[in-house]
Motif scaffolding. Sequence first.
Motif, PDB file in Angstrom:
ATOM      1  N   ALA A  25       0.758  -1.290  -0.080  1.00 27.10           N
ATOM      2  CA  ALA A  25      -0.028   0.087  -0.001  1.00 27.10           C
ATOM      3  C   ALA A  25       0.774   1.340  -0.235  1.00 27.10           C
ATOM      4  CB  ALA A  25      -0.844  -0.033   1.220  1.00 27.10           C
ATOM      5  N   TRP A  26       2.079   1.131   0.750  1.00 25.08           N
ATOM      6  CA  TRP A  26       2.841   2.295   0.654  1.00 25.08           C
ATOM      7  C   TRP A  26       3.355   2.799  -0.885  1.00 25.08           C
ATOM      8  CZ3 TRP A  26       4.010   6.134   4.004  1.00 25.08           C
ATOM      9  CH2 TRP A  26       3.854   5.588   5.234  1.00 25.08           C
ATOM     10  N   LYS A  27       3.559   1.739  -1.576  1.00 24.72           N
ATOM     11  CA  LYS A  27       3.947   2.128  -3.173  1.00 24.72           C
ATOM     12  C   LYS A  27       2.817   2.714  -3.753  1.00 24.72           C
ATOM     13  CE  LYS A  27       7.567  -0.950  -2.755  1.00 24.72           C
ATOM     14  NZ  LYS A  27       8.711  -0.255  -1.884  1.00 24.72           N
ATOM     15  N   ARG A  28       1.618   2.344  -3.586  1.00 19.93           N
ATOM     16  CA  ARG A  28       0.361   2.899  -4.566  1.00 19.93           C
ATOM     17  C   ARG A  28      -0.084   4.095  -3.642  1.00 19.93           C
ATOM     18  NH1 ARG A  28      -1.489  -2.354  -3.503  1.00 19.93           N
ATOM     19  NH2 ARG A  28      -3.218  -2.182  -1.888  1.00 19.93           N
ATOM     20  N   ALA A  43      -3.444  10.584   4.852  1.00 21.40           N
ATOM     21  CA  ALA A  43      -2.659   9.969   3.845  1.00 21.40           C
ATOM     22  C   ALA A  43      -1.964   8.820   4.377  1.00 21.40           C
ATOM     23  CB  ALA A  43      -1.503  11.324   3.758  1.00 21.40           C
ATOM     24  N   GLY A  44      -2.471   8.266   5.461  1.00 18.37           N
ATOM     25  CA  GLY A  44      -2.003   6.763   6.020  1.00 18.37           C
ATOM     26  C   GLY A  44      -0.246   7.095   6.483  1.00 18.37           C
ATOM     27  N   LEU A  45      -0.259   8.432   7.118  1.00 18.54           N
ATOM     28  CA  LEU A  45       1.279   8.608   7.661  1.00 18.54           C
ATOM     29  C   LEU A  45       1.024   8.141   9.284  1.00 18.54           C
ATOM     30  CD1 LEU A  45       1.721  11.883   5.799  1.00 18.54           C
ATOM     31  CD2 LEU A  45       2.652   9.383   5.137  1.00 18.54           C
ATOM     32  N   VAL A  46       0.906   6.814   9.285  1.00 16.94           N
ATOM     33  CA  VAL A  46       1.072   6.348  10.729  1.00 16.94           C
ATOM     34  C   VAL A  46       2.241   5.375  10.843  1.00 16.94           C
ATOM     35  CG1 VAL A  46      -0.354   4.957  12.504  1.00 16.94           C
ATOM     36  CG2 VAL A  46      -1.373   6.670  11.101  1.00 16.94           C
ATOM     37  N   LEU A  92       9.023   4.901   7.621  1.00 16.67           N
ATOM     38  CA  LEU A  92       7.691   4.212   7.909  1.00 16.67           C
ATOM     39  C   LEU A  92       7.521   3.111   6.819  1.00 16.67           C
ATOM     40  CD1 LEU A  92       5.014   7.216   8.784  1.00 16.67           C
ATOM     41  CD2 LEU A  92       6.714   5.756  10.265  1.00 16.67           C
ATOM     42  N   GLU A  93       7.861   3.285   5.647  1.00 17.91           N
ATOM     43  CA  GLU A  93       7.685   2.145   4.805  1.00 17.91           C
ATOM     44  C   GLU A  93       8.589   0.773   5.321  1.00 17.91           C
ATOM     45  OE1 GLU A  93       7.914   3.189   0.691  1.00 17.91           O
ATOM     46  OE2 GLU A  93       8.270   1.023  -0.074  1.00 17.91           O
ATOM     47  N   PHE A  94       9.848   1.203   5.523  1.00 14.50           N
ATOM     48  CA  PHE A  94      10.647   0.105   6.047  1.00 14.50           C
ATOM     49  C   PHE A  94       9.807  -0.554   7.150  1.00 14.50           C
ATOM     50  CE2 PHE A  94      14.555  -1.767   8.214  1.00 14.50           C
ATOM     51  CZ  PHE A  94      14.787  -2.425   7.011  1.00 14.50           C
ATOM     52  N   GLY A  95       9.567   0.259   7.960  1.00 16.86           N
ATOM     53  CA  GLY A  95       8.871  -0.081   9.312  1.00 16.86           C
ATOM     54  C   GLY A  95       7.650  -1.077   8.914  1.00 16.86           C
ATOM     55  N   SER A  96       6.996  -0.950   7.991  1.00 18.50           N
ATOM     56  CA  SER A  96       5.811  -1.773   7.636  1.00 18.50           C
ATOM     57  C   SER A  96       6.295  -3.315   7.206  1.00 18.50           C
ATOM     58  CB  SER A  96       5.080  -1.040   6.348  1.00 18.50           C
ATOM     59  OG  SER A  96       5.774  -1.124   5.160  1.00 18.50           O
TER      60      SER A  96
END
Length: 177
Positions: A25-28, A43-46, A92-96
């Motif tokens: 989901a981070w990618k799109r 914006a999903g910034l959590v 955060l993307e890496f954290g996901s």
Amino acid sequence: MDEQSLSRKGAAFYSHLLPALHTPAWKRNRVAGDGWLAVGDAAGLVDPITGEGLYYAMRSADLGVRALLTDLHERTEHTYRRLLRRDFAADLEFGSRLASHIFHGKFLFGSVPSRMVQFTRRSPLFTRVMQDLFAGTQDYLGLKRRLMSNLHGSLFEIATSFGFGRSLPRPVPTQES
Ligand SMILES: Cc1cc2nc3c(=O)[nH]c(=O)nc-3n(C[C@H](O)[C@H](O)[C@H](O)COP(=O)(O)OP(=O)(O)OC[C@H]3O[C@@H](n4cnc5c(N)ncnc54)[C@H](O)[C@@H]3O)c2cc1C
């Protein structure tokens, strides 16, 4: 609750979904478009591990304003994405990616969260890493390196807490610890 004789009968249970994104989901994820720009939860910034979003809501608003002031026209979306990525979104993307290992993974025959709590109880070095992680001063991208550089010291502290310290060689202090 049972120990305190608190009844759950008829009690209302609450929950709230946190907009923590999975790695695909981070990618799109679209954070801006023609005439609009999303910040914070919208914006999903959590943080995908802690669920925290207060800092990211305020910081993304700050970066959104900067993008608007820098590029008033068609490049706002691109500039905003770039500012977010450079500031905290890449982390955060890496954290996901780490989240599924943390919540569903096993370490030493136990769940990762249980081991994390046990290590935090027994190792001051590991406690400091956890404190920094929750305070936001330790990012996810640098977490593995710090854990590895502290590994010998943390294991020594854990062994000492069980009374095995004298039979092990003392760790050499590192700069990180
Ligand atoms: C139970 C819980 C505990 C949390 N604990 C923490 C914590 O300890 N630390 C942390 O960092 N984060 C925590 N969070 C997450 C944090 O609260 C959110 O990430 C953060 O508040 C997001 O800010 P925001 O401005 O993006 O959205 P919000 O704070 O949700 O603000 C959005 C606002 O828009 C309003 N709104 C919605 N629709 C409309 C509309 N159509 N018209 C006008 N207004 C509208 C809403 O009423 C709301 O006031 C927690 C969240 C929950 C649910």
